[in-house]
Design a protein around this motif. Structure first.
Motif, mmCIF file in Angstrom:
data_model
loop_
_atom_site.group_PDB
_atom_site.id
_atom_site.type_symbol
_atom_site.label_atom_id
_atom_site.label_comp_id
_atom_site.label_asym_id
_atom_site.label_seq_id
_atom_site.Cartn_x
_atom_site.Cartn_y
_atom_site.Cartn_z
ATOM 1 N N SER A 38 -21.242 -81.351 25.103
ATOM 2 C CA SER A 38 -22.531 -80.905 25.659
ATOM 3 C C SER A 38 -22.933 -81.758 26.855
ATOM 4 C CB SER A 38 -23.617 -80.938 24.577
ATOM 5 O OG SER A 38 -24.009 -82.260 24.258
ATOM 6 N N GLY A 72 -23.856 -78.162 21.265
ATOM 7 C CA GLY A 72 -22.962 -77.396 22.131
ATOM 8 C C GLY A 72 -23.594 -76.205 22.817
ATOM 9 N N LYS A 73 -24.582 -75.556 22.175
ATOM 10 C CA LYS A 73 -25.275 -74.410 22.756
ATOM 11 C C LYS A 73 -26.750 -74.478 22.410
ATOM 12 C CE LYS A 73 -21.874 -70.639 23.048
ATOM 13 N NZ LYS A 73 -21.558 -69.281 22.535
#
Length: 373
Positions: free
Chosen positions: A17, A191-192
């Protein structure tokens, strides 16, 4: 240069990230990693250099034996890999080094006079040795001195968590006064984000269980299946892991889907009303950032996971359970966390706070400031 400890993919996901944020801002990012961690980083499109593994984890039946892990690491002589790290840094010439619990990266950076930020979510590893004999007490003191030395080397100690008093890992943080001045709570590094994730089409209410059905976790995995059979109004997706054949589990309730593995769990998390998981820090950050309550089943004798799970329960973000829990108790807590409005309100606050903090951006700004200085 971002060095990643490959023992557990939580380190990898949060470093990815950061890497993505830096690349989007126009920076050149390299990773130092090994094993499956390196493979995952390369699949995400980043430049990854193979580095020596730093620690060998030893344990059985769900219990980590840190003493044996340290001794096994020294026997393998992997700390001699520092020469390779120095050569890598000379070749790539980074402006800033980030090291996520990879101590050779820290030492290598400082030996080449490079600024280095260290990422940790635990600073009290000596807790593993308490009450386990004189030899363990001596080893605990050595571990504490080593950690203190690493913190002294770091320009900043990045905690990938909410700031105090909300930090989930707060029971695992113990620093000397001068180290606290270096501590930087970035916010969750996931990550998202919730906004960029498209939810999977799943029947609601839905429970995502990432405990896995292999080894010592199999009993709690089977109990979740049994709990699912007691109320077919709640739907489940269970991740069994690649070592488990779903057919070996017998006839499943109609409201249960079992998958061995999913490449991207965020669409499932966004479509779920509850996550059942061990006490890993990264999964907790993902669930809280998506506003999803948790049932945590921490590994026994794993102090860090146990502490994380206690905070989740104490802060009204979920429930802590152990391997002795009955299917009836599991179902009772599932219903409570899905239906109780006070949990939904609390999780909504944590989700909004994660957006406000924007952990990857916060780390990027820190890196840019360091490079410019």
């Amino acid at each position: 240069m971002i060095f990643v400890c490959g023992e557990g993919l939580g380190h990898t996901s949060r470093c990815i990230s950061i890497g993505r944020e830096l690349v989007c801002a126009g920076h050149d990012v390299h990773f130092g990693a090994y094993g499956y961690s390196k493979e995952l980083i390369e699949r995400k499109g980043f430049k990854a250099h193979k580095v020596p593994s730093e620690i060998t984890l030893v344990g059985k039946a769900g219990s980590l034996n840190l003493k044996k892990s340290i001794l096994a690491t020294f026997k393998r002589g992997q700390f001699l890999g520092l020469i390779k790290i120095r050569k890598l840094l000379k070749r790539t010439r980074p402006d800033v080094v980030i090291s996520d619990s990879y101590f050779m990266g820290m030492i290598g950076a400082k030996s080449r006079s490079l600024p280095c930020h260290m990422i940790v979510n635990q600073s009290n590893m000596e807790e593993f040795f308490k009450g386990k004999g004189v030899s363990n007490m001596i080893l605990a003191e050595l571990v504490k001195k080593f950690y203190t030395g690493m913190f002294n080397l770091a320009d900043k100690v990045i905690i990938p968590d909410y700031p105090l008093p909300h930090a989930v890992c707060r029971k695992n943080l113990e620093f000397k006064k001068k180290t606290w001045k270096k501590v930087f709570f970035s916010g969750p590094l996931i990550g998202k984000t919730f906004e960029e994730t498209t939810a999977k089409e799943l029947k609601r209410p839905h429970v995502l269980c990432t405990v896995g059905g292999f080894g010592y976790r199999e009993p709690i995995f089977r109990k979740v299946i049994e709990a699912a059979g007691m109320d077919n109004s709640i739907n489940y997706t269970l991740l069994s892991g690649p070592s488990v054949d779903p057919e070996s589990l017998g006839t499943l309730p109609e409201n249960v889907i079992i998958l061995k593995f999913i490449n991207d769990q965020f669409p499932y998390m966004k479509a779920s009303d509850l996550v059942i998981a061990p006490g890993g820090h990264s999964t907790m950050m993902e669930a809280l950032s998506f506003g999803v309550p948790m049932i945590t089943v921490p590994d026994k004798k794993h102090n860090e996971q146990q502490n994380n799970a206690l905070v989740i329960e104490d802060d009204g973000l979920g429930k802590k359970m152990d391997y002795s829990a009955s299917p009836e108790e599991i179902l009772e807590n599932i219903k409570l966390l899905i239906n109780d409005e006070k949990y939904r309100n609390k999780l909504s606050e944590m989700k909004e706070l994660a957006v406000e903090l924007n952990g990857p951006r916060a780390v990027r700004l820190l890196v840019e400031e360091t490079a410019n200085r």
